[in-house]
Scaffold this motif. Structure first.
Motif, mmCIF file in Angstrom:
data_model
loop_
_atom_site.group_PDB
_atom_site.id
_atom_site.type_symbol
_atom_site.label_atom_id
_atom_site.label_comp_id
_atom_site.label_asym_id
_atom_site.label_seq_id
_atom_site.Cartn_x
_atom_site.Cartn_y
_atom_site.Cartn_z
ATOM 1 N N ALA A 178 10.944 -81.506 -26.685
ATOM 2 C CA ALA A 178 11.867 -82.664 -27.197
ATOM 3 C C ALA A 178 11.939 -82.711 -28.679
ATOM 4 C CB ALA A 178 11.062 -84.155 -26.840
ATOM 5 N N CYS A 179 13.169 -82.886 -29.223
ATOM 6 C CA CYS A 179 13.624 -82.755 -30.378
ATOM 7 C C CYS A 179 14.150 -83.988 -30.880
ATOM 8 C CB CYS A 179 14.335 -81.690 -30.769
ATOM 9 S SG CYS A 179 15.099 -81.528 -32.501
ATOM 10 N N ILE A 180 13.653 -84.577 -32.097
ATOM 11 C CA ILE A 180 13.941 -85.799 -32.850
ATOM 12 C C ILE A 180 14.798 -85.393 -33.974
ATOM 13 C CG2 ILE A 180 13.634 -88.038 -33.835
ATOM 14 C CD1 ILE A 180 10.759 -87.952 -32.738
ATOM 15 N N VAL A 181 16.281 -85.843 -33.865
ATOM 16 C CA VAL A 181 17.141 -85.375 -35.012
ATOM 17 C C VAL A 181 17.592 -86.886 -35.417
ATOM 18 C CG1 VAL A 181 17.995 -83.349 -34.076
ATOM 19 C CG2 VAL A 181 19.276 -85.264 -33.439
ATOM 20 N N GLY A 182 18.237 -86.841 -36.614
ATOM 21 C CA GLY A 182 18.745 -88.176 -37.321
ATOM 22 C C GLY A 182 18.851 -88.055 -38.613
ATOM 23 N N PRO A 183 19.539 -89.019 -39.347
ATOM 24 C CA PRO A 183 19.751 -88.885 -40.851
ATOM 25 C C PRO A 183 18.507 -89.269 -41.466
ATOM 26 C CG PRO A 183 21.139 -90.662 -39.994
ATOM 27 C CD PRO A 183 20.191 -89.945 -38.895
ATOM 28 N N ASN A 184 18.355 -88.715 -42.696
ATOM 29 C CA ASN A 184 17.304 -89.097 -43.758
ATOM 30 C C ASN A 184 17.011 -90.452 -43.650
ATOM 31 O OD1 ASN A 184 18.822 -86.828 -45.885
ATOM 32 N ND2 ASN A 184 16.725 -86.584 -45.391
ATOM 33 N N GLY A 185 15.627 -91.105 -43.339
ATOM 34 C CA GLY A 185 15.304 -92.341 -43.568
ATOM 35 C C GLY A 185 15.343 -92.962 -42.058
ATOM 36 N N LEU A 187 16.753 -75.227 -29.141
ATOM 37 C CA LEU A 187 15.472 -74.820 -28.951
ATOM 38 C C LEU A 187 14.814 -75.713 -27.917
ATOM 39 C CD1 LEU A 187 12.577 -73.348 -29.629
ATOM 40 C CD2 LEU A 187 12.636 -74.785 -31.437
ATOM 41 N N ALA A 188 15.102 -77.199 -27.979
ATOM 42 C CA ALA A 188 14.764 -78.311 -27.369
ATOM 43 C C ALA A 188 15.283 -78.216 -25.815
ATOM 44 C CB ALA A 188 14.834 -79.473 -27.935
ATOM 45 N N THR A 189 14.649 -78.662 -24.850
ATOM 46 C CA THR A 189 15.288 -79.173 -23.467
ATOM 47 C C THR A 189 15.555 -80.725 -23.532
ATOM 48 O OG1 THR A 189 13.083 -79.954 -23.036
ATOM 49 C CG2 THR A 189 13.276 -77.719 -22.438
ATOM 50 N N HIS A 190 15.136 -81.356 -24.459
ATOM 51 C CA HIS A 190 15.634 -82.673 -24.371
ATOM 52 C C HIS A 190 15.705 -83.076 -26.059
ATOM 53 C CE1 HIS A 190 15.496 -86.481 -22.170
ATOM 54 N NE2 HIS A 190 15.016 -87.239 -23.069
ATOM 55 N N PRO A 211 19.407 -84.628 -22.085
ATOM 56 C CA PRO A 211 19.177 -83.185 -22.208
ATOM 57 C C PRO A 211 19.949 -82.712 -23.503
ATOM 58 C CG PRO A 211 20.139 -83.829 -20.076
ATOM 59 C CD PRO A 211 20.170 -85.081 -20.754
ATOM 60 N N ALA A 212 19.107 -81.668 -24.050
ATOM 61 C CA ALA A 212 19.531 -81.360 -25.408
ATOM 62 C C ALA A 212 20.767 -80.857 -25.753
ATOM 63 C CB ALA A 212 18.347 -80.204 -25.962
ATOM 64 N N GLU A 213 21.210 -79.977 -24.870
ATOM 65 C CA GLU A 213 22.742 -79.463 -24.606
ATOM 66 C C GLU A 213 23.687 -80.719 -24.769
ATOM 67 O OE1 GLU A 213 23.151 -76.454 -21.885
ATOM 68 O OE2 GLU A 213 25.272 -76.534 -22.110
#
Ligand SMILES: Nc1ncnc2c1ncn2[C@@H]1O[C@H](COP(=O)(O)OP(=O)(O)OP(=O)(O)O)[C@@H](O)[C@H]1O
Ligand SMILES: [Mg+2]
Length: 247
Positions: A34-41, A205-208, A222-224
């Motif tokens: 699982a990959c968390i993305v998001g802006p700074n802060g 890289l992630a699945t989620h 799903p990551a894609e």
């Protein structure tokens, strides 16, 4: 099925400050990346600190394998099976690769047979540990050091590995190595939760995928699908397609 990690309505912040996480709900399934993305802060690293026990929730629940771990001391959370690869402190440059990897097994030091077994296993996953065993860690390239950091984390046989921005500071070749290393940890049966600024790297890289903004989860799936979501393109790629440009 119970997720391996679950956050339910988590509110958290730092001493003397307001709420940084404002009702976070997320779930990580066993065996996933699982990959968390998001802006700074956005609160990404704050989620990691919460899961590894460096910060206690003000409200809500943190569940690992169905057990509440919110507010437990870090050592207890490691015992429960969660190991974080620290972003900044890295390896001790004057110690050998072998010494650095063995440090990861410090809590197991009385069980020498288990330490030996785990060391043999991490050498299989990361051959560099055997190849460069007696070299000073400071002599390794950035990508090689990252692999040794991962190997050190695996010495405790964690069920879940937390990685805060594993791509940071790596050149394209090392990035490929880091990508394969995370895949190998996953194939070796570890559930992975990572944070990435490099959105393409992380979501390929992630699945989620989990998108955070302003202390809340804004989108998950799903990551894609997350990578190709038009809102994500707006947030990260200036409205252009996620497939355009170099990864
Ligand atoms: N130790 C701290 N003490 C007080 N406030 C903090 C602390 N660490 C982070 N914050 C604040 O909490 C908010 C979220 O920070 P966090 O580090 O979780 O963001 P992030 O999503 O990881 O961002 P980045 O992409 O920059 O790493 C920010 O407003 C930040 O200023
Ligand atoms: Mg961060």
């Amino acid at each position: 099925m119970t997720p391996l990690l679950e956050l339910r309505g988590v509110v958290a912040g730092y001493r003397g400050g307001g709420d940084v996480l404002r009702g976070v709900d997320l779930a990580v399934e066993e065996g996933s990346i699982a990959c968390i993305v998001g802006p700074n802060g956005a609160g990404k690293s704050t989620v990691m600190r919460l899961v590894s026990g460096l910060l206690a929730p003000r409200a809500g629940q943190v569940l690992f394998a169905g057990e509440p771990i919110g507010g437990r001391p870090p050592a207890k959370i490691i015992q429960a099976g969660v190991v974080q690869v620290p972003q900044s402190q890295g390896l001790f440059p004057d110690m050998t690769v072998r010494e650095n990897v063995l440090m990861g097994a410090y809590p197991l030091r009385r069980d020498r047979a288990r330490v030996r077994t785990n060391y043999a296993r991490v050498q299989e996953i990361f051959p560099i540990v055997a190849e460069r065993a007696e070299d000073r860690s400071g002599n390794l390239s950035g990508g090689q050091r990252r692999m040794v950091e991962f190997a050190r984390a695996l010495m405790l046989e964690p069920r879940m590995v937390l990685l805060d921005e594993p791509s940071v500071g790596l050149d394209p070749k090392a990035l490929q190595g880091a990508y394969e290393s995370v895949r190998r940890m996953s194939e070796a049966g570890r559930t992975v939760l990572l944070i990435e600024q490099n959105v393409r790297f992380g979501l390929r890289l992630a699945t989620h995928g989990i998108v955070m903004e302003g202390g809340q989860v804004r989108l998950t799936g799903p990551a894609e699908q997350v990578l190709n979501n038009p809102e994500i393109a707006d947030l990260y790629f200036g409205g252009s397609s996620a497939h355009s440009g170099a990864g």
